[in-house]
Design a protein around this motif. Structure first.
Motif, short mmCIF file in Angstrom:
data_model
loop_
_atom_site.label_atom_id
_atom_site.label_comp_id
_atom_site.label_asym_id
_atom_site.label_seq_id
_atom_site.Cartn_x
_atom_site.Cartn_y
_atom_site.Cartn_z
N LEU A 1 0.81 -1.21 0.00
CA LEU A 1 0.00 0.00 0.00
C LEU A 1 0.85 1.27 0.00
N GLU A 2 1.99 1.22 0.71
CA GLU A 2 2.81 2.43 0.77
C GLU A 2 3.46 2.73 -0.57
N THR A 3 3.91 1.69 -1.29
CA THR A 3 4.44 1.89 -2.64
C THR A 3 3.38 2.46 -3.56
N PHE A 4 2.17 1.94 -3.40
CA PHE A 4 1.03 2.42 -4.19
C PHE A 4 0.77 3.89 -3.91
N TYR A 5 0.82 4.27 -2.64
CA TYR A 5 0.59 5.66 -2.23
C TYR A 5 1.64 6.58 -2.84
N ASN A 6 2.90 6.16 -2.81
CA ASN A 6 3.98 6.97 -3.39
C ASN A 6 3.78 7.13 -4.90
N SER A 7 3.29 6.07 -5.56
CA SER A 7 3.05 6.14 -7.00
C SER A 7 1.94 7.12 -7.32
N ILE A 8 0.90 7.13 -6.50
CA ILE A 8 -0.20 8.07 -6.70
C ILE A 8 0.30 9.51 -6.63
N ASN A 9 1.17 9.78 -5.66
CA ASN A 9 1.70 11.14 -5.52
C ASN A 9 2.60 11.51 -6.70
N SER A 10 3.47 10.62 -7.11
CA SER A 10 4.42 10.96 -8.17
C SER A 10 3.74 11.14 -9.52
N MET A 11 2.62 10.42 -9.75
CA MET A 11 1.92 10.54 -11.02
C MET A 11 0.77 11.53 -10.96
N GLU A 12 0.63 12.21 -9.83
CA GLU A 12 -0.37 13.26 -9.66
C GLU A 12 -1.77 12.75 -10.00
N ILE A 13 -2.16 11.68 -9.30
CA ILE A 13 -3.49 11.11 -9.52
C ILE A 13 -4.54 12.06 -8.98
N GLU A 14 -5.55 12.35 -9.79
CA GLU A 14 -6.60 13.29 -9.41
C GLU A 14 -7.85 12.55 -8.99
N THR A 15 -8.52 13.08 -7.97
CA THR A 15 -9.77 12.49 -7.53
C THR A 15 -10.91 12.95 -8.41
N ILE A 16 -11.73 12.01 -8.89
CA ILE A 16 -12.93 12.34 -9.65
C ILE A 16 -14.07 12.44 -8.66
#
Length: 389
Positions: free
Chosen positions: A350-365
């Motif tokens: 989950l923590e790797t996933f969280y870091n990936s979300i931040n680095s790829m600037e995932i936006e909430t719909i």
């Protein structure tokens, strides 16, 4: 902390994933190359051409020849009269209240999504109005009002740039038909509206990448790998599929056809959604996201609550609140235990996933629920129209 945990519990237990009915259909309505787009969005309706055909026209097979002649007489440039008849029938009778409509803006750079409302007709508009207005549309300096009689109220959901659409959907909305059925692109359309949803026995989890700079291969690999591992802790990996838009920005979707997927694994999905929302669930905001997510799996009894010195006149109230909290915690723990899933396995990626979300600037719909019913405006008159610049 206890109050925070109880509020979090309430949000979790009351959370509902948007479930879209199979009866909802999807359409594209064009605004005459964007000329009437502002008018449609501002005044809350869409319209279709060919004023000679109305809701009083008969679309029976016996009357098709009559309609064909009517079109030829009033619109001599139209060669495929059958297509015009079919489009009018779709707009008047096949489109239903609650269906989802896409309206392309000028030059196809933006798209508005809306719920379809009741059908109505602007009785003052004539065939002559329509033909006269259409002749002026090539002059970009001319401001005109929509001359089409056949109309439907709409309720705007959101307007998005073209990049929000998947490549398949972008191709579909490139059609120049006045009205098109887009049921084959239902998942692509719903992915523009929701971070997660259930439709036609399919559960979808959508991440929208808004990063403008080039995405590094490792960033993409980490996101796909870690998310797959997180999901695979509670569903067979063979049941997952992925839709990936390689253009950035754009959506990435994880899909599963497991019917009871969310029902049985709702707290895992909530954990992922909390990551997407920056550590927020409802009105609850977390400072430490990963520790907060772990609390979803391990609501331990707060021993400090037992040690509180409660004022005498509040004793009964506090005791009842404590008993209720214990019941909620017990129900939550029993739900997790019944699935025989190790929280450690879930959080390992989950923590790797969280870091990936931040680095790829995932936006909430933003979540938008399909309404159970649609309320048309109180008056029975068509909305006022504004001139289009």
């Amino acid at each position: 902390m206890e109050d925070l945990n109880l509020k979090l519990l309430d949000n979790i237990l009351n959370y509902q994933v948007p479930t879209i009915s199979k009866d909802v259909h999807f359409w594209m309505i064009r605004a005459q190359q964007g000329f009437f787009y502002n008018e449609f969005i501002t005044n809350g309706y869409v319209a279709l051409a060919w004023n000679a055909i109305t809701c009083s026209s008969s679309f029976s097979s016996e009357n098709k020849e009559t309609l064909t002649q009517l079109i030829k007489e009033n619109y001599p440039s139209i060669k495929n009269t059958g297509a015009v008849i079919n489009k009018c029938e779709k707009f008047i009778f096949q489109m239903k209240v609650g269906d989802i409509v896409i309206i392309p803006g000028s030059h196809g750079n933006s798209f508005t999504l809306a719920y379809a409302g009741e059908y109505f007709e602007e009785q003052t508009l004539t065939i002559e109005d329509e033909n006269r207005t259409i002749l002026t549309l090539d002059d970009s300096k001319t401001s005109v009002k929509c001359p089409y009689k056949k109309r439907r109220y709409i309720e705007i959901i959101k307007t998005v740039p073209r990049s929000y659409l998947t490549p398949a959907l972008q191709r579909a909305v490139s059609s120049y038909h006045g009205i098109s059925n887009l049921d084959d692109y239902a998942i692509d359309i719903l992915s523009v509206l929701y971070n997660c949803f259930i439709y036609n026995d399919t559960f979808a989890l959508v991440f929208f990448v808004k990063k403008q700079n080039p995405i590094k291969p490792k960033e993409l690999i980490n996101l796909m790998y870690s998310c797959t591992n997180v999901l695979s802790t509670f569903i067979n990996e063979d049941g997952l599929s992925t839709k990936l838009n390689l253009n950035s920005p754009g959506p990435i979707s994880f899909l599963t056809n497991t019917f009871n997927f969310f029902k049985d694994n709702w707290y895992h999905i909530l954990a992922i959604l909390i990551l997407l929302t920056g550590g927020q669930l409802g009105s609850i905001k977390f400072n430490g996201i990963i520790p907060a997510l772990k609390s979803l799996f391990d609501f331990k009894q707060d021993k400090e609550l037992k040690k509180l010195e409660i004022e005498e006149k509040k004793v009964n109230i506090k005791l009842k609140e404590f008993e209720l909290a214990e019941k909620k915690k017990k129900a939550f723990q029993d739900e997790i235990a019944s699935l025989n899933i190790s929280p450690d396995a879930f959080f390992s990626n989950l923590e790797t996933f969280y870091n990936s979300i931040n680095s790829m600037e995932i936006e909430t719909i933003a979540n938008c629920a399909v309404p159970d019913s649609y309320t048309i405006p109180q008056n029975n008159e068509s909305p006022d129209t504004n001139e289009v610049q």
